[in-house]
Design a protein around this motif. Structure first.
Motif, mmCIF file in Angstrom:
data_model
loop_
_atom_site.group_PDB
_atom_site.id
_atom_site.type_symbol
_atom_site.label_atom_id
_atom_site.label_comp_id
_atom_site.label_asym_id
_atom_site.label_seq_id
_atom_site.Cartn_x
_atom_site.Cartn_y
_atom_site.Cartn_z
ATOM 1 N N ILE A 79 2.870 -3.157 3.924
ATOM 2 C CA ILE A 79 2.361 -4.544 3.740
ATOM 3 C C ILE A 79 0.902 -4.854 4.402
ATOM 4 O O ILE A 79 0.958 -4.832 5.754
ATOM 5 N N LEU A 80 -0.082 -4.836 3.597
ATOM 6 C CA LEU A 80 -1.596 -5.236 4.294
ATOM 7 C C LEU A 80 -2.140 -6.287 3.728
ATOM 8 O O LEU A 80 -1.962 -6.614 2.385
ATOM 9 N N PRO A 81 -3.264 -7.078 4.270
ATOM 10 C CA PRO A 81 -3.858 -7.896 3.433
ATOM 11 C C PRO A 81 -4.785 -7.080 2.272
ATOM 12 O O PRO A 81 -5.296 -5.868 2.589
ATOM 13 N N GLU A 82 -4.970 -7.637 1.270
ATOM 14 C CA GLU A 82 -5.806 -6.905 0.400
ATOM 15 C C GLU A 82 -7.268 -6.585 0.671
ATOM 16 O O GLU A 82 -7.627 -5.467 0.241
ATOM 17 N N SER A 83 -7.892 -7.427 1.366
ATOM 18 C CA SER A 83 -9.115 -7.086 1.716
ATOM 19 C C SER A 83 -9.424 -5.829 2.539
ATOM 20 O O SER A 83 -10.209 -4.976 2.507
ATOM 21 N N SER A 84 -8.286 -5.382 3.534
ATOM 22 C CA SER A 84 -8.191 -4.413 4.342
ATOM 23 C C SER A 84 -7.716 -3.292 3.389
ATOM 24 O O SER A 84 -8.574 -2.267 3.505
ATOM 25 N N ALA A 85 -6.952 -3.480 2.770
ATOM 26 C CA ALA A 85 -6.450 -2.324 1.905
ATOM 27 C C ALA A 85 -7.308 -1.928 0.839
ATOM 28 O O ALA A 85 -7.442 -0.582 0.670
ATOM 29 N N ALA A 86 -8.153 -2.684 0.471
ATOM 30 C CA ALA A 86 -9.265 -2.313 -0.625
ATOM 31 C C ALA A 86 -10.276 -1.659 0.277
ATOM 32 O O ALA A 86 -10.801 -0.536 -0.699
ATOM 33 N N ARG A 87 -10.752 -1.832 1.231
ATOM 34 C CA ARG A 87 -11.639 -1.215 1.874
ATOM 35 C C ARG A 87 -11.226 0.341 2.372
ATOM 36 O O ARG A 87 -11.977 1.336 2.020
ATOM 37 N N TYR A 88 -10.075 0.650 2.756
ATOM 38 C CA TYR A 88 -9.358 1.983 3.175
ATOM 39 C C TYR A 88 -9.239 2.721 1.844
ATOM 40 O O TYR A 88 -9.037 3.782 1.781
ATOM 41 N N GLN A 89 -8.942 2.066 0.797
ATOM 42 C CA GLN A 89 -8.509 2.705 -0.608
ATOM 43 C C GLN A 89 -9.834 3.622 -0.912
ATOM 44 O O GLN A 89 -9.946 4.626 -1.679
ATOM 45 N N LYS A 90 -11.073 2.997 -0.560
ATOM 46 C CA LYS A 90 -12.272 3.653 -0.894
ATOM 47 C C LYS A 90 -12.348 5.141 -0.221
ATOM 48 O O LYS A 90 -12.939 6.009 -0.879
ATOM 49 N N THR A 91 -11.701 5.423 0.903
ATOM 50 C CA THR A 91 -12.059 6.668 1.631
ATOM 51 C C THR A 91 -10.570 7.179 1.798
ATOM 52 O O THR A 91 -10.365 8.511 2.097
ATOM 53 N N MET A 92 -9.381 6.702 1.316
ATOM 54 C CA MET A 92 -8.208 7.422 1.454
ATOM 55 C C MET A 92 -7.106 7.418 0.236
ATOM 56 O O MET A 92 -7.516 6.700 -0.733
ATOM 57 N N ASP A 93 -6.401 8.453 0.057
ATOM 58 C CA ASP A 93 -5.534 8.433 -0.953
ATOM 59 C C ASP A 93 -4.475 7.557 -0.943
ATOM 60 O O ASP A 93 -3.173 7.890 -0.755
ATOM 61 N N GLN A 121 -2.906 3.603 -2.857
ATOM 62 C CA GLN A 121 -2.816 2.663 -4.049
ATOM 63 C C GLN A 121 -2.384 1.589 -3.437
ATOM 64 O O GLN A 121 -1.520 1.456 -2.834
ATOM 65 N N ILE A 122 -2.921 0.354 -4.331
ATOM 66 C CA ILE A 122 -2.639 -0.990 -3.988
ATOM 67 C C ILE A 122 -1.509 -1.334 -5.069
ATOM 68 O O ILE A 122 -1.894 -1.376 -6.256
ATOM 69 N N VAL A 123 -0.578 -1.861 -4.828
ATOM 70 C CA VAL A 123 0.310 -2.465 -5.790
ATOM 71 C C VAL A 123 0.522 -3.953 -5.403
ATOM 72 O O VAL A 123 0.943 -4.162 -4.303
ATOM 73 N N HIS A 124 0.420 -4.838 -6.299
ATOM 74 C CA HIS A 124 0.312 -6.351 -5.813
ATOM 75 C C HIS A 124 2.045 -6.815 -5.739
ATOM 76 O O HIS A 124 2.718 -6.549 -6.542
ATOM 77 N N LEU A 125 1.998 -7.747 -5.061
ATOM 78 C CA LEU A 125 3.338 -8.549 -4.958
ATOM 79 C C LEU A 125 3.514 -9.731 -5.856
ATOM 80 O O LEU A 125 2.509 -10.524 -5.903
ATOM 81 N N VAL A 145 0.671 -1.130 -0.040
ATOM 82 C CA VAL A 145 0.137 0.051 0.079
ATOM 83 C C VAL A 145 0.952 1.245 0.005
ATOM 84 O O VAL A 145 1.800 1.231 0.877
ATOM 85 N N VAL A 146 0.575 2.077 -0.963
ATOM 86 C CA VAL A 146 1.381 3.386 -1.168
ATOM 87 C C VAL A 146 0.714 4.290 -1.255
ATOM 88 O O VAL A 146 -0.495 4.155 -1.817
ATOM 89 N N PRO A 147 1.116 5.738 -1.034
ATOM 90 C CA PRO A 147 0.406 6.958 -1.171
ATOM 91 C C PRO A 147 0.028 7.088 -2.610
ATOM 92 O O PRO A 147 1.057 6.714 -3.482
ATOM 93 N N LEU A 148 -0.778 7.911 -2.981
ATOM 94 C CA LEU A 148 -0.804 8.183 -4.410
ATOM 95 C C LEU A 148 0.461 9.325 -4.931
ATOM 96 O O LEU A 148 0.862 10.156 -4.519
ATOM 97 N N GLY A 149 0.679 8.783 -6.240
ATOM 98 C CA GLY A 149 2.001 9.517 -6.653
ATOM 99 C C GLY A 149 3.394 9.101 -6.194
ATOM 100 O O GLY A 149 4.204 9.484 -6.488
ATOM 101 N N HIS A 150 3.194 8.106 -5.535
ATOM 102 C CA HIS A 150 4.451 7.227 -5.001
ATOM 103 C C HIS A 150 5.176 6.647 -6.136
ATOM 104 O O HIS A 150 4.715 6.460 -7.108
ATOM 105 N N GLU A 151 6.723 6.353 -6.156
ATOM 106 C CA GLU A 151 7.376 5.795 -6.953
ATOM 107 C C GLU A 151 6.945 4.569 -7.399
ATOM 108 O O GLU A 151 6.975 4.229 -8.762
#
Length: 296
Positions: A241-255, A257-261, A170-176
């Motif tokens: 590093i987070l579980p995708e299920s949690s990351a996807a939930r917070y991605q809806k309200t926070m800036d 982004q998810i990058v797969h491993l 999980v990275v902030p928007l605009g991250h490398e």
């Protein structure tokens, strides 16, 4: 040889508190009475159960062995109570669960809210534990069942798979790293990390991965829970590093982004572990069914 259930319960309390006084307090007896009852147990067994010191007590090897048996006996007593109480009320009982961080913070609150809402006479003790402590707790009878994920390398447990999840970056928007669809975990280690607290199973898992290649996890800050981690990531403090299920939930309200491993270990099977499923009280079996149904 005769053992009283109250004496075994007292012994467990003293062992867990590592204190005669603390164990006596939990058992609602005086310290002097507790000492007498523990000495009586030692006399019956012909073995010393505790090393006594100024700072408290410590289990001897014989005490460690008795603790396993005592927990099993007490668990069976609870099962008998639960089974017979079902004649008057099928929704009575107490369930103790050891679980990893994802289970405790992600899906179990929702599962338990519904389960307990429909069963007012059931109580739950849900404790976050490291993976090995989950296995040991279930084996020793300290928990009715455990919730874990990843490869399970231990004998003596029944494994009941119930879902899959993936670990993601999980990275902030605009991250490398935000422009990548997929990245190798080891290519992320030159970035500062937002990690979970030391008692987290996920943090211990990540540390084990970097240890294999002789490096350390570049932790900048550690927090309690996935939501605080995502807020830190959103603010640009680091990646995580987070579980995708949690990351996807917070991605809806926070800036964020998810990058797969790309690493094979990123895909993990979630499972319930029990000693013997058939011996569980009906309340525990019903809760296990609720967990499975939640993901079906």
């Amino acid at each position: 040889m005769h053992f009283d259930i109250p004496d075994l319960r007292l012994f467990i309390f003293v062992a867990e508190e590592l204190s005669l006084t603390g164990g006596a307090r939990k058992a609602s007896v005086s310290t002097a009475a507790a000492s007498t009852r523990i000495k009586s147990l030692e006399g019956q067994l012909g073995s010393r159960l505790f090393y006594r010191g100024s700072q408290g007590v410590e289990l001897t090897p014989a005490g460690e062995k008795l603790l396993k048996h005592a927990r099993t006996i007490m668990r069976q007593v609870e099962y008998v109570k639960s089974d017979f109480s079902s004649y008057s009320n099928s929704n009575v009982g107490h369930i103790k669960i050891f679980a990893n961080t994802t289970a405790v913070t992600d899906f179990m609150p929702e599962v338990l809210a519904r389960f307990l809402g429909e069963r007012p006479a059931i109580s739950i003790d849900l404790q976050e534990k490291l993976t090995n402590d989950i296995f040991r707790g279930v084996l020793d009878g300290a928990a009715d069942f455990g919730l874990t994920s990843g490869e399970i390398k231990i004998k003596g447990l029944e494994v009941l798979p119930f879902s899959f999840d993936r670990l993601v970056v999980v990275v902030p928007l605009g991250h490398e790293l935000a422009g990548n669809d997929m990245v190798d975990f080891f290519d992320t280690l030159h970035h500062p990390y937002v990690g979970l607290h030391e008692g987290s199973t996920l943090l211990q898992f990540m540390k084990a991965q970097v240890k294999e290649v002789g490096v350390s996890l570049p932790l900048r800050i550690q927090v309690y829970g996935f939501e605080p981690a995502c807020r830190m990531i959103e603010a640009g403090v680091g990646i995580g590093i987070l579980p995708e299920s949690s990351a996807a939930r917070y991605q809806k309200t926070m800036d964020v982004q998810i990058v797969h491993l790309s690493n094979d270990w990123a895909s993990r099977e979630r499972a319930i572990v029990v000693r013997e499923y058939e011996t569980l009280p009906e309340a525990s079996k019903e809760l296990i069914k609720e967990i499975k149904d939640y993901f079906s």
